[in-house]
Motif scaffolding. Structure first.
Motif, PDB file in Angstrom:
ATOM      1  N   UNK A  37      29.021  48.309  50.529  1.00 23.09           N
ATOM      2  CA  UNK A  37      30.081  47.916  49.609  1.00 23.09           C
ATOM      3  C   UNK A  37      29.609  48.035  48.172  1.00 23.09           C
ATOM      4  N   UNK A  38      30.596  48.232  47.302  1.00 21.95           N
ATOM      5  CA  UNK A  38      30.310  48.328  45.883  1.00 21.95           C
ATOM      6  C   UNK A  38      31.360  47.544  45.121  1.00 21.95           C
ATOM      7  N   UNK A  43      25.820  47.832  41.800  1.00 21.23           N
ATOM      8  CA  UNK A  43      25.352  48.942  42.629  1.00 21.23           C
ATOM      9  C   UNK A  43      25.871  48.765  44.062  1.00 21.23           C
ATOM     10  N   UNK A  44      25.981  49.881  44.752  1.00 22.75           N
ATOM     11  CA  UNK A  44      26.374  49.818  46.156  1.00 22.75           C
ATOM     12  C   UNK A  44      25.271  49.152  46.954  1.00 22.75           C
ATOM     13  N   UNK A  85      35.936  34.806  54.468  1.00 17.36           N
ATOM     14  CA  UNK A  85      35.795  35.651  53.292  1.00 17.36           C
ATOM     15  C   UNK A  85      35.680  34.825  52.021  1.00 17.36           C
ATOM     16  N   UNK A  86      34.903  35.350  51.088  1.00 18.54           N
ATOM     17  CA  UNK A  86      34.684  34.725  49.794  1.00 18.54           C
ATOM     18  C   UNK A  86      35.102  35.687  48.693  1.00 18.54           C
ATOM     19  N   UNK A  87      35.465  35.180  47.534  1.00 15.56           N
ATOM     20  CA  UNK A  87      35.822  36.088  46.428  1.00 15.56           C
ATOM     21  C   UNK A  87      34.714  37.091  46.122  1.00 15.56           C
ATOM     22  N   UNK A  88      33.468  36.701  46.309  1.00 15.64           N
ATOM     23  CA  UNK A  88      32.357  37.619  46.041  1.00 15.64           C
ATOM     24  C   UNK A  88      32.243  38.740  47.068  1.00 15.64           C
ATOM     25  N   UNK A  89      33.053  38.707  48.115  1.00 14.51           N
ATOM     26  CA  UNK A  89      33.112  39.827  49.056  1.00 14.51           C
ATOM     27  C   UNK A  89      34.027  40.945  48.558  1.00 14.51           C
ATOM     28  N   UNK A  90      34.704  40.698  47.460  1.00 16.14           N
ATOM     29  CA  UNK A  90      35.590  41.713  46.892  1.00 16.14           C
ATOM     30  C   UNK A  90      34.790  42.950  46.499  1.00 16.14           C
ATOM     31  N   UNK A  91      35.196  44.095  47.018  1.00 23.55           N
ATOM     32  CA  UNK A  91      34.472  45.343  46.776  1.00 23.55           C
ATOM     33  C   UNK A  91      35.200  46.481  47.475  1.00 23.55           C
ATOM     34  N   UNK A  92      34.782  47.686  47.162  1.00 27.96           N
ATOM     35  CA  UNK A  92      35.170  48.831  47.973  1.00 27.96           C
ATOM     36  C   UNK A  92      34.143  48.948  49.091  1.00 27.96           C
ATOM     37  N   UNK A  93      34.615  49.005  50.318  1.00 25.27           N
ATOM     38  CA  UNK A  93      33.743  49.077  51.478  1.00 25.27           C
ATOM     39  C   UNK A  93      33.723  50.518  52.003  1.00 25.27           C
ATOM     40  N   UNK A  94      32.522  51.006  52.249  1.00 21.74           N
ATOM     41  CA  UNK A  94      32.311  52.354  52.736  1.00 21.74           C
ATOM     42  C   UNK A  94      31.610  52.319  54.089  1.00 21.74           C
TER      43      UNK A  94
END
Length: 128
Positions: A37-38, A43-44, A85-94
């Motif tokens: 995730x990024x 950084x990713x 889930x937590x707000x800090x999990x917000x990201x683009x997941x690859x």
């Protein structure tokens, strides 16, 4: 040859999402695979990886106990179940392949969780 990630979206803190990554053009069973995730401005980072040989797994400390990686070789698909889930999990997941049949994530031969062939990302947004 393609990895197609899906399942992202908007969730509230404490909620759950399940990401899917479907492989086409190659047999996913032959590979170690993982999720990365990024987040904006960061950084990713590796989230979780799973071996194709012994299904050993790696989890980042930040997601241990909340996320579960799995694979369904019959469907040529990998999943990431994300709970609490937590707000800090917000990201683009690859999703990405992370190695071949000699890639393990436990024991003496445990390797780092690093992507080599990447799919496109899916956005996960967690609101507080």
């Amino acid at each position: 040859v393609q990895l197609q990630a899906s399942g992202g979206g908007l969730a509230q803190a404490g909620g759950s999402l399940r990401l899917s990554c479907k492989a086409s053009g190659f047999i996913l069973e032959s590979y170690a695979i993982g999720w990365f995730r990024q987040a904006p401005g960061k950084e990713r980072e590796a989230v979780s990886c799973i071996s194709g040989t012994d299904e050993s797994t790696y989890y980042a400390d930040s997601v241990k106990g909340r996320f579960t990686i799995s694979r369904d070789n019959a469907k040529n698909t990998m999943y990431l179940r994300m709970n609490s889930l937590k707000p800090e999990d917000t990201a683009v997941y690859y999703c990405a392949t992370t190695g071949g049949t000699n890639t393990f994530y436990r024991g003496s031969y445990a390797q780092a969780c690093r992507g080599n062939y990447w799919g496109q990302g899916t956005q996960v947004t967690v609101s507080s």
